[in-house]
Design a protein around this motif. Structure first.
Motif, PDB file in Angstrom:
ATOM      1  N   CYS A 197      20.031  -0.712  69.804  1.00 15.43           N
ATOM      2  CA  CYS A 197      20.001  -2.186  70.689  1.00 15.43           C
ATOM      3  C   CYS A 197      18.723  -3.306  70.589  1.00 15.43           C
ATOM      4  O   CYS A 197      19.211  -4.146  70.085  1.00 15.43           O
ATOM      5  N   LEU A 198      17.705  -2.409  69.446  1.00 14.68           N
ATOM      6  CA  LEU A 198      16.284  -2.992  68.988  1.00 14.68           C
ATOM      7  C   LEU A 198      17.151  -3.382  67.895  1.00 14.68           C
ATOM      8  O   LEU A 198      17.309  -5.300  67.856  1.00 14.68           O
ATOM      9  N   ARG A 199      18.044  -3.461  66.916  1.00 12.20           N
ATOM     10  CA  ARG A 199      18.631  -3.781  66.370  1.00 12.20           C
ATOM     11  C   ARG A 199      19.378  -5.143  66.527  1.00 12.20           C
ATOM     12  O   ARG A 199      19.520  -6.115  65.526  1.00 12.20           O
ATOM     13  N   LYS A 200      19.981  -5.456  67.435  1.00 13.45           N
ATOM     14  CA  LYS A 200      21.199  -5.997  68.033  1.00 13.45           C
ATOM     15  C   LYS A 200      20.116  -7.705  68.193  1.00 13.45           C
ATOM     16  O   LYS A 200      20.303  -8.408  67.344  1.00 13.45           O
ATOM     17  N   LEU A 201      18.904  -7.529  68.770  1.00 11.06           N
ATOM     18  CA  LEU A 201      18.392  -7.760  69.303  1.00 11.06           C
ATOM     19  C   LEU A 201      17.173  -8.875  69.064  1.00 11.06           C
ATOM     20  O   LEU A 201      17.013  -9.956  68.626  1.00 11.06           O
ATOM     21  N   LEU A 202      17.287  -8.293  67.483  1.00 15.68           N
ATOM     22  CA  LEU A 202      17.116  -8.792  66.406  1.00 15.68           C
ATOM     23  C   LEU A 202      17.186  -9.808  65.721  1.00 15.68           C
ATOM     24  O   LEU A 202      17.035 -10.809  65.077  1.00 15.68           O
ATOM     25  N   MET A 203      18.476  -9.853  65.486  1.00 15.80           N
ATOM     26  CA  MET A 203      19.660 -10.630  65.459  1.00 15.80           C
ATOM     27  C   MET A 203      19.533 -12.306  65.947  1.00 15.80           C
ATOM     28  O   MET A 203      20.303 -12.915  65.987  1.00 15.80           O
ATOM     29  N   CYS A 204      19.599 -11.691  67.072  1.00 19.55           N
ATOM     30  CA  CYS A 204      19.003 -13.418  68.071  1.00 19.55           C
ATOM     31  C   CYS A 204      17.870 -14.342  68.126  1.00 19.55           C
ATOM     32  O   CYS A 204      16.763 -14.076  68.297  1.00 19.55           O
ATOM     33  N   PRO A 205      19.221 -15.297  67.419  1.00 20.45           N
ATOM     34  CA  PRO A 205      17.865 -16.319  67.044  1.00 20.45           C
ATOM     35  C   PRO A 205      16.581 -16.903  68.093  1.00 20.45           C
ATOM     36  O   PRO A 205      15.531 -16.879  68.062  1.00 20.45           O
ATOM     37  N   SER A 206      17.519 -17.060  69.837  1.00 19.03           N
ATOM     38  CA  SER A 206      16.787 -17.393  70.643  1.00 19.03           C
ATOM     39  C   SER A 206      15.240 -16.106  71.326  1.00 19.03           C
ATOM     40  O   SER A 206      14.802 -16.450  71.842  1.00 19.03           O
ATOM     41  N   LEU A 207      15.658 -14.943  71.029  1.00 18.30           N
ATOM     42  CA  LEU A 207      14.709 -13.800  70.995  1.00 18.30           C
ATOM     43  C   LEU A 207      13.495 -13.965  69.574  1.00 18.30           C
ATOM     44  O   LEU A 207      13.088 -13.141  69.945  1.00 18.30           O
ATOM     45  N   LYS A 208      13.966 -14.278  69.121  1.00 16.11           N
ATOM     46  CA  LYS A 208      13.183 -14.027  67.548  1.00 16.11           C
ATOM     47  C   LYS A 208      10.994 -14.611  68.213  1.00 16.11           C
ATOM     48  O   LYS A 208      10.853 -15.405  68.667  1.00 16.11           O
ATOM     49  N   ALA A 221      24.794 -16.231  76.282  1.00 16.69           N
ATOM     50  CA  ALA A 221      23.784 -15.345  77.965  1.00 16.69           C
ATOM     51  C   ALA A 221      22.103 -16.749  77.719  1.00 16.69           C
ATOM     52  O   ALA A 221      21.837 -17.168  78.715  1.00 16.69           O
ATOM     53  N   VAL A 222      21.810 -16.414  77.076  1.00 17.77           N
ATOM     54  CA  VAL A 222      20.149 -17.162  76.674  1.00 17.77           C
ATOM     55  C   VAL A 222      20.778 -18.680  76.732  1.00 17.77           C
ATOM     56  O   VAL A 222      19.571 -19.151  77.568  1.00 17.77           O
ATOM     57  N   ARG A 223      21.772 -18.828  76.026  1.00 14.58           N
ATOM     58  CA  ARG A 223      21.489 -20.256  75.390  1.00 14.58           C
ATOM     59  C   ARG A 223      21.861 -21.059  76.871  1.00 14.58           C
ATOM     60  O   ARG A 223      21.797 -21.942  77.406  1.00 14.58           O
ATOM     61  N   VAL A 224      23.183 -20.552  77.234  1.00 16.78           N
ATOM     62  CA  VAL A 224      24.087 -20.941  78.686  1.00 16.78           C
ATOM     63  C   VAL A 224      22.104 -20.758  79.987  1.00 16.78           C
ATOM     64  O   VAL A 224      22.223 -21.873  80.456  1.00 16.78           O
ATOM     65  N   TRP A 225      21.589 -19.554  80.457  1.00 12.93           N
ATOM     66  CA  TRP A 225      21.067 -19.644  81.073  1.00 12.93           C
ATOM     67  C   TRP A 225      20.160 -21.167  81.026  1.00 12.93           C
ATOM     68  O   TRP A 225      19.470 -21.996  81.624  1.00 12.93           O
ATOM     69  N   ALA A 226      19.852 -21.182  79.574  1.00 10.06           N
ATOM     70  CA  ALA A 226      18.625 -22.291  79.489  1.00 10.06           C
ATOM     71  C   ALA A 226      18.827 -23.479  79.566  1.00 10.06           C
ATOM     72  O   ALA A 226      18.502 -25.002  79.949  1.00 10.06           O
ATOM     73  N   ALA A 227      20.080 -24.059  79.310  1.00  9.94           N
ATOM     74  CA  ALA A 227      20.908 -25.089  79.503  1.00  9.94           C
ATOM     75  C   ALA A 227      21.581 -25.282  81.187  1.00  9.94           C
ATOM     76  O   ALA A 227      21.263 -26.685  81.342  1.00  9.94           O
ATOM     77  N   THR A 228      21.634 -24.263  82.125  1.00  6.72           N
ATOM     78  CA  THR A 228      21.697 -24.703  83.323  1.00  6.72           C
ATOM     79  C   THR A 228      20.477 -24.527  84.032  1.00  6.72           C
ATOM     80  O   THR A 228      20.762 -25.207  85.495  1.00  6.72           O
ATOM     81  N   GLU A 229      19.494 -23.772  83.128  1.00  4.40           N
ATOM     82  CA  GLU A 229      18.125 -24.756  84.125  1.00  4.40           C
ATOM     83  C   GLU A 229      18.713 -22.905  85.010  1.00  4.40           C
ATOM     84  O   GLU A 229      17.639 -23.108  86.499  1.00  4.40           O
TER      85      GLU A 229
END
Length: 230
Positions: free
Chosen positions: A34-45, A117-125
């Motif tokens: 799980c942690l390795r996957k999330l470290l790959m997400c640019p929005s979660l850097k 999902a993070v990008r959609v959330w950010a775009a839709t507010e």
């Protein structure tokens, strides 16, 4: 993007699958995957935390090894049953308006799905977000009443024609995104009202919340196949 922090709560006290966070899984562990996957997400850097107790050094060691900061959760947050505010006690301490809570028990979830999902959330507010899976079939309550609408005739319904069944959305228990104030002030992720949470569909093949031994065995087999592991 609005202020967001991603947190992965983890503990050793699983009852149905003992020590599942650190038990060997496909040459790794559920928590490390799980942690390795999330470290790959640019929005979660630089926005990722592991929530773990100092009384469980095996959990803490996984975060330390991967360079993920550890929030020292309370002993009360490890107990069952508990409430939302207690389990997610980091919300009162970490400085963020929003939190993304990712379930480490879902090894089939892909990093790309979380990032989208993070990008959609950010775009839709949207005020919040929950991962869901679309279901196009018949659902019933305890006395046999059909729960979802049927968009066809009685004759078509008698043949169990699923193409005409009103869709429903099943919680995937993969990740939840919520406003800090909801947990701290109201002891909940979201009010369960239309649009709050925003329902974010994920691929059904990525939904596998490991709570039972049979789910562990199936998830490991599927994970190995997807990653070319023997």
């Amino acid at each position: 993007m609005r202020e967001l922090m991603c947190v992965v709560p983890a503990r050793l006290g699983s009852q149905r699958v003992e020590r599942k966070m650190v038990r060997p899984f496909a040459g790794s562990s559920l928590l490390e995957i799980c942690l390795r996957k999330l470290l790959m997400c640019p929005s979660l850097k630089d926005r990722l935390y592991l929530s773990a107790s100092l009384e469980e050094p095996e959990i803490v060691a996984v975060g330390d090894r991967l360079g993920v900061p550890v929030f020292h959760r309370s002993q009360a947050s490890l107990a069952e049953p508990s409430d939302c505010r207690t389990v997610h006690d980091y919300a009162a301490s970490l400085d963020s308006e929003f939190f993304l809570h990712v379930n480490a028990c879902n090894p089939l979830l892909r990093a790309e799905t979380v990032e989208r999902a993070v990008r959609v959330w950010a775009a839709t507010e949207a005020p919040s977000l929950m991962a869901v899976v679309r279901r196009d079939t018949f659902f019933f309550d305890d006395v046999g009443r059909m729960l979802n609408p049927f968009h066809g005739t009685a004759a078509q319904r008698a043949t169990l024609e699923t193409k005409l069944v009103g869709r429903v959305w099943e919680a995937a228990h993969a990740f939840y995104l919520w406003r800090r104030e909801e947990v701290v002030a109201h002891n909940r992720f979201f009010p369960m009202a239309p649009g709050d949470p925003f329902l974010y569909p994920i691929p059904p093949e990525e939904m596998m919340d490991v709570d039972e031994e049979w789910q562990w065995q199936r998830a490991e087999t599927l994970y190995k196949a997807a990653h070319g592991l023997a």
